[in-house]
Every structure is written in C-alpha cells, then in structure tokens.
Design an enzyme around this catalytic site. Structure first.
Site, short mmCIF file in Angstrom:
data_model
loop_
_atom_site.label_atom_id
_atom_site.label_comp_id
_atom_site.label_asym_id
_atom_site.label_seq_id
_atom_site.Cartn_x
_atom_site.Cartn_y
_atom_site.Cartn_z
N ASP A 10 55.96 41.95 -5.50
CA ASP A 10 56.15 40.72 -6.27
C ASP A 10 56.72 39.68 -5.32
OD1 ASP A 10 56.45 38.91 -8.47
OD2 ASP A 10 58.57 39.45 -8.62
N SER A 11 56.70 38.43 -5.75
CA SER A 11 57.31 37.36 -4.96
C SER A 11 58.81 37.57 -4.83
CB SER A 11 57.06 36.01 -5.64
OG SER A 11 57.71 36.00 -6.90
N TYR A 42 56.52 31.88 -5.60
CA TYR A 42 55.10 31.71 -5.27
C TYR A 42 54.48 30.61 -6.15
CZ TYR A 42 54.55 36.25 -2.74
OH TYR A 42 54.61 37.31 -1.87
N CYS A 73 52.95 40.69 -10.19
CA CYS A 73 53.21 39.25 -10.17
C CYS A 73 51.99 38.56 -10.77
CB CYS A 73 53.43 38.82 -8.71
SG CYS A 73 53.60 37.05 -8.48
N ASN A 74 52.21 37.82 -11.83
CA ASN A 74 51.08 37.11 -12.47
C ASN A 74 50.47 36.09 -11.52
OD1 ASN A 74 51.21 37.47 -15.81
ND2 ASN A 74 53.12 37.89 -14.74
N THR A 75 51.33 35.41 -10.76
CA THR A 75 50.85 34.35 -9.87
C THR A 75 49.95 34.95 -8.78
OG1 THR A 75 52.97 33.29 -10.28
CG2 THR A 75 51.61 32.36 -8.53
N GLU A 151 66.26 34.65 -9.17
CA GLU A 151 66.44 35.15 -7.79
C GLU A 151 67.89 34.95 -7.33
OE1 GLU A 151 64.24 36.64 -5.48
OE2 GLU A 151 62.94 36.96 -7.21
N CYS A 183 55.02 35.79 -16.57
CA CYS A 183 55.62 35.94 -15.24
C CYS A 183 56.52 37.17 -15.31
CB CYS A 183 56.45 34.69 -14.91
SG CYS A 183 57.48 34.84 -13.44
N HIS A 185 59.15 37.91 -13.86
CA HIS A 185 60.60 37.66 -13.88
C HIS A 185 61.11 37.47 -15.32
CE1 HIS A 185 60.08 36.84 -9.58
NE2 HIS A 185 61.39 36.68 -9.44
N1 DGL Z 1 57.00 37.21 -10.75
C1 DGL Z 1 56.10 36.14 -10.40
C2 DGL Z 1 55.02 36.04 -11.46
O1 DGL Z 1 54.82 36.97 -12.24
C3 DGL Z 1 56.90 34.92 -10.10
C4 DGL Z 1 56.13 33.86 -9.44
C5 DGL Z 1 56.93 32.97 -8.53
O2 DGL Z 1 57.45 33.48 -7.55
O3 DGL Z 1 56.94 31.76 -8.78
O4 DGL Z 1 54.31 35.07 -11.57
#
Ligand code: DGL
Length: 259
Positions: A10-11, A42, A73-75, A151, A183, A185
C-alpha cells in the site's frame, strides 16, 4: 511454492486493514507487507507516477519470492493493476470501491463514495460506475488530507473530525443511504464515522471480500500453504515505524527498509 509468502503493498499503513483480514482468514500463510509511506499519499500523484510506484513495490515483493501480490490500495489498483497483470507472471488481487453492493441495495437511489483523487479519476472507477450504478446518484467525494493525517497517527483527532464533517455534508444533503469507503486507510475511521452518520446509513468496506478472493485464487492454483507452522509475518516501512506498529496494536514486529 505454497509456503512462499503473500505479498501485500500500500502507499502506507492503510493496507494493514486488508492485511488483518488476510491474516485472520489465512492464519498459516506467511506474509510480507510493504508500507510505502515515504511516497504517501499516492492519491494526488499522476497516473504515471502511481504505475511507477506500483512497479517498484511489485518487483520488490517478487524479489522476495512472493507467490501472489495483493495490491492493498484502491489508488494503485485502479491505476496500475492492468499494467501489473500484463507484465508480471504472478496472480494479483486488487481492491476498488465497492460500488456494486451499494448500488444494488440502495433504497434512496443515492450512494456516497469517499476515495482519493487518483481513484475517482481513474478509468477503472468510471467503468465500474457505468456498469453498476445506472440510474443511481453517485456522490463522489475526494478525501483530501485524510491519508496524511492517518499516516501521522491521527485517526481520531479533531482535525480528522473537521475534515469528515465537511466531506459527509454534501453526501447527506443528497440523501445517501450507503457510504462506500474507497481507500484502504478509511476503515480505521469507521468508529468515528459511525458516530457521525445517521443510523440508517450503511458503511461498506471491502477488506473481507479481498481476503476471501485471495483465498479463492490461492486455492484454485494449489498455492495455499500446506504447513500449519506459525507463519512468518514481515512488515516493512520506508518511513516512521511507530505509526505502522501502533495501528496493528504493536502485535507484530516492524522493520525499516529502503525501497
Ligand atoms: N490506501 C490508499 C488507497 O486505498 C491510499 C492512497 C493514498 O496514498 O493517497 O487508495
């Protein structure tokens, strides 16, 4: 091969919401988790940058011998999973906002999606929305600023409450009855969101579904770990270790790693 680890990235620390579901469902699997917190968030990066970061994380997990990669991570999923699947000969599991169950079950014909800019602007998100949300009002909201707060260890702060109030307001004004967390998070915000939202609004988080999908793919390729020894769980971060450790209630050892 079956005792090789499941790779998860993940990011940052958000994908631990997926790791926890995987570890609960598959307690004998060895896992390697990469928190790319140095490069988080991300969500505001370009498509090209998100693909490049996803390649970096994938190659690292492949070098460590992973048998499957979960893009937690969805992104990263919505921007990069097609590229990853085309270019690496290993199964990938992804996560994207769970529009389908919300669209199928809404009574008010309005659903809210809270996600990053990178996810909401991706082709995959638009394709899924067109496919499942025909005739449904989809209230999209970028969760600007949420990931950096998480974070920084601020899951429960006044600053977070302030952001969420602002992001929920337009959704409530459109009479949504489902809130999709787009997301990884955001599941950490469920305690706060549950207090803020009217009781009839359901929150959808697809972490458990991702764990079940991971199990199904491993089983179909005869890759489930046949050993019942205590698994090796390795969590790596290229940034602050305390936040990663504390979001997992300090139950696992976390290690600093340059990647
Ligand atoms: N956990 C990431 C997601 O699911 C966070 C993306 C980010 O870092 O902006 O999209």
């Amino acid at each position: 091969m079956s005792s090789q680890p499941i790779g998860i990235f993940d990011s940052g620390i958000g994908g631990t919401s997926i790791f926890k579901e995987i570890h609960a469902l598959l307690p004998h699997e060895n896992c390697i988790y990469l928190a790319d917190s140095k490069y988080a968030p991300y969500g505001n990066k370009s498509h090209k940058e998100i693909v490049e970061l996803s390649i970096k994380n994938t190659e690292h997990l492949i070098d460590r011998g992973c048998k499957i990669i979960v893009v937690a991570c969805n992104t990263a999923t919505t921007n990069a999973i097609d590229y990853l699947r085309r270019n690496y000969n290993i199964p990938f599991i992804g996560i994207e906002p769970a529009i389908k169950p919300a669209a199928l079950n809404t009574q008010t014909k309005a659903i809210g999606i809270l996600a990053t800019k990178g996810t909401l602007s991706s082709q995959l998100f638009h394709k899924t929305t067109d496919l499942y949300a025909n005739g449904i009002k989809v209230v999209e909201q970028v969760g600007e600023g949420i990931v950096p707060l998480i974070e920084a260890g601020e899951v429960d702060s006044e600053a977070m409450r302030y952001l969420l109030e602002a992001y929920l307001e337009p959704m409530l004004a459109q009479n949504i009855d489902f809130l999709v967390l787009g997301c990884t998070h955001y599941p950490y915000l469920i305690p706060m969101l549950s207090k803020m939202l009217p009781k009839h609004i359901k929150i959808i988080d697809s972490g458990r579904a991702v764990a079940h999908q991971t199990k199904a793919i491993l089983a179909s390729q005869s890759l489930l770990n046949s050993s019942i020894a205590i698994p090796e769980i390795q969590l790596f971060s290229n940034s602050d270790l305390t936040v990663l450790s504390s979001i997992l209630d300090n139950k696992f050892k976390v290690t600093y790693l340059e990647f």
